[in-house]
Design a protein around this motif. Structure first.
Motif, PDB file in Angstrom:
ATOM      1  N   GLU A   1      34.308  31.236  50.531  1.00 46.93           N
ATOM      2  CA  GLU A   1      35.380  31.131  51.510  1.00 46.93           C
ATOM      3  C   GLU A   1      36.715  31.096  50.772  1.00 46.93           C
ATOM      4  O   GLU A   1      36.768  30.788  49.582  1.00 46.93           O
ATOM      5  N   HIS A   2      37.779  31.410  51.492  1.00 40.08           N
ATOM      6  CA  HIS A   2      39.134  31.428  50.924  1.00 40.08           C
ATOM      7  C   HIS A   2      39.242  32.394  49.741  1.00 40.08           C
ATOM      8  O   HIS A   2      39.942  32.119  48.758  1.00 40.08           O
ATOM      9  N   ALA A   3      38.530  33.505  49.830  1.00 38.42           N
ATOM     10  CA  ALA A   3      38.586  34.513  48.766  1.00 38.42           C
ATOM     11  C   ALA A   3      39.812  35.400  48.946  1.00 38.42           C
ATOM     12  O   ALA A   3      40.405  35.476  50.030  1.00 38.42           O
ATOM     13  N   GLY A   4      40.200  36.070  47.866  1.00 38.77           N
ATOM     14  CA  GLY A   4      41.317  36.996  47.932  1.00 38.77           C
ATOM     15  C   GLY A   4      40.903  38.312  48.569  1.00 38.77           C
ATOM     16  O   GLY A   4      39.724  38.541  48.861  1.00 38.77           O
TER      17      GLY A   4
ATOM     18  N   LYS B   1      30.825  41.940  38.344  1.00 37.09           N
ATOM     19  CA  LYS B   1      29.948  41.864  39.519  1.00 37.09           C
ATOM     20  C   LYS B   1      30.350  40.709  40.428  1.00 37.09           C
ATOM     21  O   LYS B   1      30.290  40.822  41.658  1.00 37.09           O
ATOM     22  N   LEU B   2      30.761  39.592  39.821  1.00 32.23           N
ATOM     23  CA  LEU B   2      31.199  38.450  40.627  1.00 32.23           C
ATOM     24  C   LEU B   2      32.468  38.798  41.398  1.00 32.23           C
ATOM     25  O   LEU B   2      32.592  38.488  42.589  1.00 32.23           O
ATOM     26  N   LEU B   3      33.423  39.460  40.733  1.00 37.70           N
ATOM     27  CA  LEU B   3      34.670  39.849  41.396  1.00 37.70           C
ATOM     28  C   LEU B   3      34.419  40.891  42.488  1.00 37.70           C
ATOM     29  O   LEU B   3      35.129  40.932  43.495  1.00 37.70           O
ATOM     30  N   LYS B   4      33.423  41.725  42.280  1.00 29.25           N
ATOM     31  CA  LYS B   4      33.072  42.718  43.298  1.00 29.25           C
ATOM     32  C   LYS B   4      32.442  42.040  44.509  1.00 29.25           C
ATOM     33  O   LYS B   4      32.693  42.418  45.652  1.00 29.25           O
ATOM     34  N   LYS B   5      31.639  41.020  44.248  1.00 25.74           N
ATOM     35  CA  LYS B   5      30.994  40.275  45.337  1.00 25.74           C
ATOM     36  C   LYS B   5      32.021  39.479  46.126  1.00 25.74           C
ATOM     37  O   LYS B   5      32.019  39.458  47.356  1.00 25.74           O
ATOM     38  N   SER B   6      32.918  38.808  45.402  1.00 24.11           N
ATOM     39  CA  SER B   6      33.972  38.026  46.047  1.00 24.11           C
ATOM     40  C   SER B   6      35.142  37.914  45.085  1.00 24.11           C
ATOM     41  O   SER B   6      34.967  37.495  43.936  1.00 24.11           O
ATOM     42  N   ASN B   7      36.308  38.279  45.543  1.00 20.77           N
ATOM     43  CA  ASN B   7      37.507  38.217  44.702  1.00 20.77           C
ATOM     44  C   ASN B   7      38.023  36.776  44.676  1.00 20.77           C
ATOM     45  O   ASN B   7      39.003  36.426  45.324  1.00 20.77           O
ATOM     46  N   GLY B   8      37.317  35.946  43.921  1.00 18.71           N
ATOM     47  CA  GLY B   8      37.649  34.530  43.855  1.00 18.71           C
ATOM     48  C   GLY B   8      37.131  33.789  45.074  1.00 18.71           C
ATOM     49  O   GLY B   8      36.332  34.299  45.857  1.00 18.71           O
ATOM     50  N   GLY B   9      37.579  32.547  45.236  1.00 21.63           N
ATOM     51  CA  GLY B   9      37.185  31.746  46.387  1.00 21.63           C
ATOM     52  C   GLY B   9      36.261  30.598  46.016  1.00 21.63           C
ATOM     53  O   GLY B   9      35.837  30.452  44.870  1.00 21.63           O
TER      54      GLY B   9
ATOM     55  N   PHE C   1      36.683  29.777  42.215  1.00 22.65           N
ATOM     56  CA  PHE C   1      36.701  30.823  41.205  1.00 22.65           C
ATOM     57  C   PHE C   1      38.029  31.562  41.321  1.00 22.65           C
ATOM     58  O   PHE C   1      38.566  31.724  42.419  1.00 22.65           O
ATOM     59  N   PHE C   2      38.539  32.013  40.188  1.00 24.03           N
ATOM     60  CA  PHE C   2      39.780  32.777  40.203  1.00 24.03           C
ATOM     61  C   PHE C   2      39.485  34.242  40.502  1.00 24.03           C
ATOM     62  O   PHE C   2      38.588  34.841  39.907  1.00 24.03           O
ATOM     63  N   GLY C   3      40.261  34.797  41.419  1.00 27.79           N
ATOM     64  CA  GLY C   3      40.170  36.219  41.678  1.00 27.79           C
ATOM     65  C   GLY C   3      41.225  36.949  40.871  1.00 27.79           C
ATOM     66  O   GLY C   3      41.800  36.403  39.923  1.00 27.79           O
TER      67      GLY C   3
ATOM     68  N   PHE D   1      53.907  40.551  39.391  1.00 24.52           N
ATOM     69  CA  PHE D   1      54.232  39.138  39.231  1.00 24.52           C
ATOM     70  C   PHE D   1      55.517  38.822  39.985  1.00 24.52           C
ATOM     71  O   PHE D   1      56.477  39.589  39.954  1.00 24.52           O
ATOM     72  N   GLY D   2      55.512  37.685  40.679  1.00 23.70           N
ATOM     73  CA  GLY D   2      56.676  37.265  41.442  1.00 23.70           C
ATOM     74  C   GLY D   2      56.427  35.901  42.044  1.00 23.70           C
ATOM     75  O   GLY D   2      55.336  35.327  41.906  1.00 23.70           O
ATOM     76  N   PRO D   3      57.418  35.336  42.744  1.00 24.48           N
ATOM     77  CA  PRO D   3      57.284  33.984  43.307  1.00 24.48           C
ATOM     78  C   PRO D   3      56.197  33.862  44.367  1.00 24.48           C
ATOM     79  O   PRO D   3      55.689  32.765  44.614  1.00 24.48           O
ATOM     80  N   ASP D   4      55.843  34.979  45.009  1.00 27.20           N
ATOM     81  CA  ASP D   4      54.838  34.936  46.078  1.00 27.20           C
ATOM     82  C   ASP D   4      53.433  35.265  45.583  1.00 27.20           C
ATOM     83  O   ASP D   4      52.499  35.336  46.378  1.00 27.20           O
ATOM     84  N   ARG D   5      53.292  35.448  44.289  1.00 26.79           N
ATOM     85  CA  ARG D   5      51.987  35.819  43.750  1.00 26.79           C
ATOM     86  C   ARG D   5      51.001  34.658  43.887  1.00 26.79           C
ATOM     87  O   ARG D   5      51.346  33.498  43.668  1.00 26.79           O
ATOM     88  N   SER D   6      49.776  34.956  44.260  1.00 26.57           N
ATOM     89  CA  SER D   6      48.761  33.915  44.400  1.00 26.57           C
ATOM     90  C   SER D   6      48.277  33.456  43.028  1.00 26.57           C
ATOM     91  O   SER D   6      48.473  34.146  42.019  1.00 26.57           O
ATOM     92  N   ILE D   7      47.657  32.280  43.003  1.00 30.59           N
ATOM     93  CA  ILE D   7      47.094  31.768  41.750  1.00 30.59           C
ATOM     94  C   ILE D   7      45.805  32.532  41.467  1.00 30.59           C
ATOM     95  O   ILE D   7      44.843  32.460  42.231  1.00 30.59           O
ATOM     96  N   ASP D   8      45.812  33.292  40.399  1.00 38.32           N
ATOM     97  CA  ASP D   8      44.640  34.078  40.055  1.00 38.32           C
ATOM     98  C   ASP D   8      44.389  33.998  38.556  1.00 38.32           C
ATOM     99  O   ASP D   8      45.055  33.252  37.829  1.00 38.32           O
ATOM    100  N   CYS D   9      43.426  34.762  38.101  1.00 40.38           N
ATOM    101  CA  CYS D   9      43.047  34.762  36.692  1.00 40.38           C
ATOM    102  C   CYS D   9      44.242  35.068  35.786  1.00 40.38           C
ATOM    103  O   CYS D   9      44.471  34.400  34.771  1.00 40.38           O
TER     104      CYS D   9
END
Length: 294
Positions: free
Chosen positions: A23-26, A49-57, A81-83, A89-97
């Protein structure tokens, strides 16, 4: 030969990706986006494969047991998990890998790629090169540990990402009792109390209760077993047993195989001891009782 086959199945499970829900995946990555970042970051096949299954969450199974170096076994909780966010890059960018890599670039060991965050704010890392390639290591947050050498702030967790994913488990429901139908007077009332006492059960006294309009169910504690707790914690409290009436009120058992008001013995015991506990109780109660929910 049979033992060899069992070991082979365990090894296969250990190295295959388990069925997890997130849940809450990108936003799902396109094939082109995933291929680009896999090349840029030199992601392992399992990570791709993990990122393909779910982009984080956050996975539906977020707990795992881990032994800190020179310490006791500890229950850890995964936050997410980090997607990968393909946007600039910018102020609105989500927290990711990538943002985590930039944020902790002065602290991370060489070749490290952040994989996940724990509820403790520590991180899980994998490595794209070197002797740790593909392994999962815990990285103590700089907020918690002040180290000059990044190598002093990490500890081994699993030999691969899939092995770590198979370490994850769902929290144990603190109220998911075993239910045994008491089908004869020989295992009810005083007779039940005598039988339970013979295996070490002790009568439970409701503390602080002076009066109740509804009769409180007779209950016992069983020191031979432990009571279930939330998460993966193993409480020191003894297992809890109570006789409740079927299909009545509140948390009473809901068994259609028995009439309303039928006496049911309910046992709150930790998951790892359920089978042993059921076996001992059925041996004690014999043909006069039946498990209706284990």
């Amino acid at each position: 030969m049979a033992k060899s086959k069992r070991n082979s199945k365990k090894t296969m499970k250990k190295h295959s990706m388990p069925r997890l829900k997130f849940e809450h995946a990108g936003k799902p990555l396109t094939t082109a986006e995933l291929n680009y970042w896999a090349s840029e970051l030199r992601l392992t096949e399992e990570h791709q494969k993990l990122l393909k299954k779910s982009n984080g969450g956050r996975p539906d199974q977020e707990y795992f047991r881990w032994e800190r170096p020179h310490d006791e076994l500890e229950v850890m909780c995964l936050d997410r998990f980090f997607g990968l966010d393909p946007s600039p890059f910018g102020p609105d960018r989500s927290i990711d890998c990538l943002s985590i890599m930039v944020r902790f670039r002065d602290y991370l060991p060489r070749y490290a790629i952040p994989v996940a965050a724990l509820s403790s704010d520590d991180l899980l890392l994998t490595f794209h090169s070197g002797p740790r390639v593909g392994q999962i290591w815990l990285f103590y947050s700089p907020h918690h540990v002040d180290v000059d050498d990044p190598e002093d702030g990490i500890a081994f967790v699993a030999s691969s990402l899939n092995e770590f994913l198979n370490m994850l488990t769902a929290p144990e429901d603190p109220y998911d009792p075993i239910t045994i139908a008491l089908d004869s007077p020989k295992v009810r009332g005083k007779q039940l109390a005598i039988l339970l006492k013979s295996v070490g059960c002790k009568v439970f006294k409701y503390k602080g209760v002076m009066y109740s309009q509804v009769a409180l169910p007779p209950a016992w504690e069983w020191p031979n077993y432990r009571r279930a707790a939330g998460g993966l914690e193993e409480t020191d409290l003894p297992a809890f047993l109570a006789v409740e009436k079927n299909l009545t009120y509140g948390y009473a058992p809901k068994c259609d195989l028995r009439k309303k008001g039928h006496p049911m013995l309910r046992i709150n015991v930790t998951k790892s001891q359920r089978k042993k506990c059921v076996k001992e109780l059925l041996g004690l109660l014999g043909e006069h009782a039946e498990v209706v929910d284990a």
